[in-house]
Design a protein around this motif. Sequence first.
Motif, PDB file in Angstrom:
ATOM      1  N   VAL A 640       0.852  -1.183   0.000  1.00 54.19           N
ATOM      2  CA  VAL A 640       0.000   0.000   0.000  1.00 54.19           C
ATOM      3  C   VAL A 640       0.885   1.229   0.000  1.00 54.19           C
ATOM      4  CG1 VAL A 640      -1.762   1.253   1.274  1.00 54.19           C
ATOM      5  CG2 VAL A 640      -1.768  -1.233   1.268  1.00 54.19           C
ATOM      6  N   TYR A 643      -0.484   6.925  -0.482  1.00 57.12           N
ATOM      7  CA  TYR A 643      -1.741   7.559  -0.838  1.00 57.12           C
ATOM      8  C   TYR A 643      -2.913   6.618  -0.629  1.00 57.12           C
ATOM      9  CZ  TYR A 643       0.999  11.354  -2.705  1.00 57.12           C
ATOM     10  OH  TYR A 643       1.869  12.406  -2.825  1.00 57.12           O
ATOM     11  N   GLY A 644      -2.619   5.462  -0.072  1.00 49.63           N
ATOM     12  CA  GLY A 644      -3.698   4.520   0.219  1.00 49.63           C
ATOM     13  C   GLY A 644      -4.063   3.601  -0.926  1.00 49.63           C
ATOM     14  N   ALA A 645      -3.318   3.700  -2.009  1.00 46.56           N
ATOM     15  CA  ALA A 645      -3.630   2.814  -3.133  1.00 46.56           C
ATOM     16  C   ALA A 645      -2.792   1.549  -3.014  1.00 46.56           C
ATOM     17  CB  ALA A 645      -3.340   3.521  -4.450  1.00 46.56           C
ATOM     18  N   ALA A 646      -3.446   0.409  -3.285  1.00 42.93           N
ATOM     19  CA  ALA A 646      -2.708  -0.857  -3.277  1.00 42.93           C
ATOM     20  C   ALA A 646      -2.055  -1.016  -4.640  1.00 42.93           C
ATOM     21  CB  ALA A 646      -3.663  -2.018  -3.023  1.00 42.93           C
TER      22      ALA A 646
END
Lengths: 816, 184
Positions: A640, A643-646
């Motif tokens: 992750v 920015y919180g994107a996987a």
Amino acid sequence: MNKERNHEITKGLRGALQSVRVSEDLKKRTVDRVMALKKGERSRSRMAAFAAGLARHRRAAAAVLALVLCGGVLWSSVGVLAPVILEGSEGALQVRAGLRRFESFDALKAQLLKLKAMGGKHAAGFANGSWTADVAENALGSQKSRTVAPEQSTAGGAGDDYAKTNVQVQGVDEADIMRTDGRYLYIASKGRVAVVDTGGDVPVKLSEIALEDGGSIHEFYLLEDRLILITTGGNVRGVARTESGGAAKPGSAGKAEVRPSQDGEAGGGSDGADMAPDARAVPPAPPSKGEDEPGIAYASDTPAAEPGGNASDIGGELTEEEQRKLAQAKVYDGYRYVQMTGVRVYDISDPSKPVERREFSIEGSLLSSRITGGRLYLVTNKYLDSYAMGEDTDAADILTNYKDTAVGEDTCLVPAESITYLPAGQTQNLLSVATIDYMSDAAANIETVFGSGYILYMNQTSLYVTSAYYDEKNYESGTLIMKFDVTKDGVAYRCSAVVMGTALNQFSMDEHNGYFRIAVTRDIVSGVKPTGAAEIDIAIDRAIASSSNTENRVYVLDKDLKLTGKLSGIAPGERIKSVRFSGDVGYVVTFVQTDPLFVIDLSDPSAPKVRGELKIPGFSQYLHPVGDGLLLGIGQDTEVNEYGAAVTKGIKISLFDVKNPDNPKECNYIVIGGKGSSAVAEYDHRNFVWDAGRKTGMMTAYIADNYNYRGVQGLVVRVEESAVLLEKALNPYELGYGSQYYYGGYSKLIYIGDRLFLYDGTGLHVYDRKTYTHKYALDLEKGGALSPSAYGEDKVYPEKGDVRNGATTESIAIYD
Amino acid sequence: MKGHLRQNQDPADIEALILSCGDDILRICTVYLKDRDAAEDAFQEVFLKVFQSRARFEGRSDIKTWLIRIAINTCKDMLRSSWRRHTVPMDDVGAQSASAYLIEDDVLERQEHRRVLEAVQELPAIYKDVVILYYYYGYAFGEISKILGMREASVRSRMFRAKALLRQRLYREETDSCEQRAQP
């Protein structure tokens, strides 16, 4: 785009939006809604305790059905009794379609014109979204199912030590791009099939099969003495027109005469390039040579079909009527050009001289195919463009063209009277299942349904096709399941049902002991009202609490697709990434940022339940049972970002110990390649080869290192003492073969005895199985040895972090 | 107003978030959903989600970029779902959206700005993402790739395609047939 224009866009965007401001009222409304949620949170934990009690009484709850009947429209011209929708208390809709067929071509045409009038509202037969109350019985109840014995689909050859195709259901064969019988190797490459003899020290190209009509060979089946090709594309001539007036004569199999081509071979010829003729140019001319063919109305004879010949006079916009006619007039020079999907049966008793024995082709795009019980089942979709239709539309514009050399050389039309009307089917498509007995000359049996298909699952007695279903009332996506029985003559439509949620692929479904199981991901539109069933509401609440508004379900339906059991609320907020059903157990992998592996107990069809759960980073996209209570997962490793994107960061192969269903464990995992790598098996299970004797698995993969290309490689993994190990990565690119522009889609690694054969999309490489040394590279096009890269690339192995000339690694395949 | 101030903001304090980021979020919703009512619905959905998933925000990044991601995803979900189809037909929308927020200023300039906004609104959703982040917010490709969770190469190729579409729409430029076919 130059600097000035860039600046203009920025200025424009900002200028236009600067007046967009949050009003006090909007702010207040938003804050109020959030406050309401805060209050709701406190009551949620209590509902959880309540639901645990409810689960025990699931059986009683399932027995209560809510019958939903609405007033509606009776389509008198079609003669259809609209179905009743039965809503199970747990949300699966059972659609009992009256087994009705269109009475005539006019009835089908009327239906399509109604669709057009609805202007894009896709619900065929939905009218006001309502139905009549008449109950229609399944008229096929008396059809007997044909029991078929399992069939060995690959030739034994001398010894059995070679790779077989990885199929989902034992006894049901699937098409593949590379297969062997232990000596001869067949490879679908660049639209053709190459036949290779591996008997000698080096492989030798014996022969090649190419299609004369310009089509390409997509994949194939290898049986004893028979090679069965699945083909797409090709320049085929279809039925021009039926008798003027449009109706296909019932009982005549809709056959219309087609004048034989003047230039010789049907389907070939000089105008091969002209697949989409510009009907605007010239009105189709009547036959210039030969006698008048009775009963055929050529386009220029009927005033209605004349394209807007005066458009140029007007010198302006065409009227809507003219536009429609142009779109409709696909007839050119007295023929219609249609896109066909085909089956070709070749006799390969002598592999150096394949002989074509039979050809079958049908209009539409390929969904999938299977072989079982001595027959091939081909499933195709034909899209009906209702926009292009008018009152004068000819049968040949709508009905499906097909050709079967076992019957004759002419192209025929599937008659409207043989099409089953499936009111729940919402699309304008004709879905066909063609059953072909490839060893005999029996005519193909074609079963057609007014609906479309997306996924095919088949076992030896039933064939299931699923498609998207849209619930307009609740704004949700579901899956329509259509079940066909395998019969003496072919297949026959049996029944259908709708479940809420979407299925991933064929492994999302399975039939076991007569029960059909399907795992789906349900996207919930927030704002949907509570149903009153506490358990569902909890699942919805939890799903909304995550940011992705999803939950996952497993439905169990009986042989008539009636709801038997259901499990919902699995991993709310996550999506299913892979599923594997195995008898009484189902394994489901879901993912948002971590990947839980769920073990689902299906031993009681009325009460599926979660037994165990394992949470790990990354996700598996394909699961393969490898014996001893072990499950191999092939997927991606993830992390992750801030920015919180996987984001994915390499291929991950995991070994799971599922001996104890309540406590699945991950034994270990290996990561291969870096960011941008992917294994073909993640998307195509047929790429995976499992050698049970040696506990070794093989696959091909596109390997990259932070998006820098490292080759299409063959991976060999071994399972030993509850651990999966990478034995070897075979990389022809390192040796100077192949190209960074090849994405690996058409590649495969197999074994024959003590040799490995790797097809990397550009050549066939032979490796010794013990030492992994590269022995030979065969040029599949020209035969003989393959010379290293013809692409003029720098063969120096790129340094880490090196970006090659700014080339993106989006899928770009270069074919010569 | 970037920087430490917002990073310390409490995701549970919705009112404060609306005060500091609300306008920009509403603007994103306007680009995706065009008409005012739908944009305001989306706006509320975004902040509901922000509140519900506040546990996921670990404070490692600027809270605004986290909000932007949620806004983009929310708008795309709403575009997908059916009730959107029952709203106003596309043709009127540009006019409606501009007039809904009418303020009196230079007529010509306003028309020009609206033209740009409409061109961006016409873009397919996948191109809208990068265009908004690049042109409106001024983020660089590297930042965009992290916010959207995609490769930088993908961001570049999408910007390339988006620019071609915008060029065609705004400046009536000839594009070759490849790019024309690329338009869905």
